[in-house]
Write a protein that holds these residues in place. Structure first.
Motif, PDB file in Angstrom:
ATOM      1  N   ALA A 173      23.187  44.446  37.667  1.00  0.00           N
ATOM      2  CA  ALA A 173      22.649  45.100  38.865  1.00  0.00           C
ATOM      3  C   ALA A 173      21.220  44.649  39.083  1.00  0.00           C
ATOM      4  N   ARG A 184      26.601  51.270  40.462  1.00  0.00           N
ATOM      5  CA  ARG A 184      26.307  50.862  39.083  1.00  0.00           C
ATOM      6  C   ARG A 184      25.400  51.860  38.370  1.00  0.00           C
ATOM      7  N   GLU A 280      23.455  53.266  32.978  1.00  0.00           N
ATOM      8  CA  GLU A 280      24.536  52.411  33.467  1.00  0.00           C
ATOM      9  C   GLU A 280      25.830  53.192  33.576  1.00  0.00           C
TER      10      GLU A 280
END
Length: 338
Positions: A173, A184, A280
């Protein structure tokens, strides 16, 4: 050696000292035996739960051995089972939860005990205590619908400015892209931990507040008489006095955070990967694993799930026991002036 008379002839009564018995009688005896029975039943139930989980987990632990703790994948169909990933996720979610809950609990307890007006204290105490009565699914929905979008924006900011730390690095990302891939940064340990923090806060705050309220009034007045400000008095008297309560309340909250289930299930995207990336997408916990796989598990898979539950049971038992020991060893405030 002279002996005291045992009968007063003039008064016509026995004057021998009455034998004092410390044995409870009547209502006191009923209360004492009832309290002992309830306390013993709690220990028996807790021990029974531990023995049941240990007995059910034995086939899995004997089959996989230490590999059960080092393997991250969970694929019973391929005879690959391990809890390394879910243990890491459990610790990650609890870490994020305590990162938010500890300062909030401490500041709330200090405000209620030292700053809030006397008329407002009962209302504030009731409001904080009522937070513990809110169902877990409500916190989960609150975290999923309201907190997670904003937590995702915060995760983007953290990667943009602190992405060199592995905790805030989201692989694949780009936080500086023209259009950031927001998917994400959600359904992570970070998002779940924020929701769990609100569930942990009432318990930790209650323990801290109770200990702070037992600070000897004479020591507080002495500090103020010597010219200390209110914060100076708190830092010199209240916080040292309540150190045991702060540690104990934090550890009790940690025990709750380690075992939270419903809110975590609603928020996280389940993955079986050991990773330090808190922000994440993708995480898992032991309790979420059990809740998600229990309904469709066969006998062998059920044993593996109960083995994971047994490990979580031991961890939370140790954490809560240490918290109780710390609280009991802290100053009791028995000498507090009225």
């Amino acid at each position: 050696m002279t002996t005291l008379p045992s009968y007063d002839a003039a008064a016509g009564r026995d004057i021998r000292p009455r034998r004092v018995s410390r044995r409870a009688s009547g209502v006191d005896a009923v209360f004492e035996h009832s309290a002992r029975a309830v306390g013993a039943s709690v220990l028996v139930i807790t021990g029974g739960v531990g023995l049941f989980l240990g007995w059910q987990a034995y086939p899995t632990l004997s089959r996989y051995g230490l590999g059960f703790f080092t393997e991250s994948a969970w694929n019973p169909e391929s005879d690959v089972v391990g809890i390394a990933a879910v243990l890491t996720g459990t610790v990650s979610i609890a870490f994020v939860a305590m990162l938010f809950a500890f300062p909030l609990s401490l500041l709330t307890a200090l405000f209620i005990s030292e700053y809030a007006p006397e008329r407002a204290k009962p209302t504030l105490v009731a409001m904080v205590d009522l937070m513990a009565a809110v169902p877990s699914i409500v916190y989960g929905l609150w975290g999923y619908l309201l907190v997670m979008p904003h937590a995702g924006d915060l995760a983007v900011w953290l990667q943009r400015h602190l992405g060199w730390l592995p905790f805030f690095d989201v692989r694949g990302a780009d936080p500086d892209a023209a259009v950031v891939d927001a998917s994400r940064y959600v359904s992570s340990s970070f998002c779940a931990g924020i929701a769990v923090a609100m569930m942990v806060l009432p318990m930790a705050c209650a323990v801290m507040r109770q200990v702070f309220s037992q600070t000897p009034q004479g020591e507080k007045e002495a500090a103020l008489a010597l010219g200390a400000t209110r914060w100076g008095m708190i830092s010199a008297v209240v916080l040292p006095f309540g150190r045991g309560g702060i540690i104990g309340g934090t550890m009790l909250g940690l025990g709750r955070a380690l075992g939270e289930t419903i809110a975590v299930v609603l928020i996280i995207s389940p993955t079986f990967e050991v990773k330090p990336n808190l922000t994440e997408i993708g995480s898992n916990s032991v309790s979420a694993l059990i809740a998600g796989r229990f309904g469709e598990a066969n006998a062998a898979q059920l044993s593996a799930l109960l083995a994971a539950g047994f490990v979580l049971f031991l961890i939370t038992l140790v954490v809560n026991t240490l918290a109780a020991v710390v609280v009991n060893r802290s100053r009791s405030g028995a000498g507090t002036d009225a």
